[in-house]
Design an enzyme around this catalytic site. Structure first.
Site, PDB file in Angstrom:
ATOM      1  N   TYR A 257       0.822  -1.216   0.000  1.00 21.60           N
ATOM      2  CA  TYR A 257       0.000   0.000   0.000  1.00 21.60           C
ATOM      3  C   TYR A 257       0.854   1.263   0.000  1.00 21.60           C
ATOM      4  CZ  TYR A 257      -3.667  -3.302   1.481  1.00 21.60           C
ATOM      5  OH  TYR A 257      -4.536  -4.367   1.583  1.00 21.60           O
TER       6      TYR A 257
ATOM      7  N   LYS B  25     -12.296   0.858   4.177  1.00 22.98           N
ATOM      8  CA  LYS B  25     -11.309   1.942   4.070  1.00 22.98           C
ATOM      9  C   LYS B  25     -12.027   3.279   3.968  1.00 22.98           C
ATOM     10  CE  LYS B  25      -9.460   5.022   1.110  1.00 22.98           C
ATOM     11  NZ  LYS B  25     -10.072   5.837   0.041  1.00 22.98           N
TER      12      LYS B  25
END
Length: 327
Positions: free
Chosen positions: A52, A265
């Site tokens: 990420y 998220k």
């Protein structure tokens, strides 16, 4: 302001909160504030990954939020990260985790997952490419990678290890050679991809099931106009109105009642808080079934790359690609 949280228990005895904060697609510059805010309103589960590209910021947020002088101890926060595909060789696994621990400013992880069952070419390139744009693979067996991950538990670098994006056959493979069993499977899961068979399999084999993209990943960059939109389902909208909740809260509550850990998220404070406020109401059995009936085995998260000018699934040609099996 903090909300009570519910947990599932890993076979190790660890408690994993049913709602965590996902950090995939959270841009550097935003993710630190998002993690700090989440911990402040009661989140006790942060889901990370090396790929990420934001673990350094996540680490800064944890450091500024957790400690004896901050009213929140390290033991109260469940932190997950993931081994990326270019570090599957057994000689690379420990170094990969130590890099993640350094970035997160932690002494140990609560859970370390193998992100995908297949390996990319060894080295520091996250996405090593051939001249035509396709990925350069490596034939490291995931069972050998798993054996290296087991050593990390014995060294105290992570309390548990698990799998992400594996199918049933591949999980069976791991279980057959494991001396440290996988504690968690993390895969895409939402009403359009209900994963009922895989959930039943995991629960029967002592794995806690975690679903990523529980809201249908509405912010994905490869979204097409014809793709179905989970948050616009009339039945979900009607339930949201009935309970005075958001559509996202209905989708997350459905997972909570199925004992599926979810890691939505967001970097938006109002949504981070909303996504966590799903423990103060319950859906009826009929409503649970109505949501479950939306299943169409629709997968939003299929990584794409451009090969010879065409957009194609990144890894579908790999012999270990997990999504060719029924589940």
């Amino acid at each position: 302001m903090a909300t009570a949280v519910e947990y599932e228990t890993l076979y190790t005895g660890q408690k994993i909160p049913l709602i965590g904060l996902g950090t995939w697609k959270s841009a550097p510059g935003q993710v630190k504030d998002a993690v700090k805010y989440a911990l402040g309103v009661g989140y006790r589960h942060i889901d990370c990954a090396f790929v990420y590209g934001n673990e350094t910021e996540v680490g800064e947020a944890i450091k500024e939020s957790v400690g004896s002088d901050k009213g929140l101890s390290r033991e109260e926060v469940f932190v997950t990260s993931k081994l990326w595909n270019n570090k599957h060789h057994p000689d690379d696994v420990e170094c990969a985790l130590r890099k993640t621990l350094q970035d997160l400013q932690l002494d140990y992880l609560d859970l370390y997952l193998m992100h995908w069952p297949y390996a990319f070419k060894r080295g520091d390139q996250i996405f090593p490419q051939n001249p035509d744009g396709s990925v350069q693979y490596d034939l490291t067996d995931y069972k050998d990678t798993w054996k290296a991950m087991e050593k990390l538990v014995k060294q105290g670098l992570t309390k548990a290890i698990g799998l992400s994006n594996f199918n049933k056959r591949q999980i069976d493979d791991i279980i057959s050679i494991a001396t440290v069993k996988p504690a968690v499977l993390q895969v895409e899961c939402h009403p359009y991809l209900a994963q009922n068979e895989l959930i039943a399999y995991c629960h029967a084999h002592g794995l806690v099931f975690t679903g990523y993209s529980p809201l249908g990943s509405p912010d994905r960059s490869w979204r097409k106009p014809e793709d179905p939109v989970l948050l616009e389902e009339p039945g979900i909208i009607a339930m949201a109105k009935k309970y005075g909740k958001s559509e996202a809260q209905i989708l997350l509550r459905w997972q909570v009642q199925r004992k599926v850990v979810s890691i939505p998220k967001s970097v938006t404070p109002t949504r981070i808080l909303q996504n966590f406020q799903v423990f103060d109401f319950s859906l009826s059995e009929e409503e649970m079934q109505l949501i479950g009936a939306l299943n169409k085995n629709w997968r939003y998260i299929i990584p794409l790359i451009t090969v010879n000018g065409k957009s194609v699934p990144r890894d579908a040609g790999h012999p270990l690609y997990p999504f060719n099996d029924p589940y």
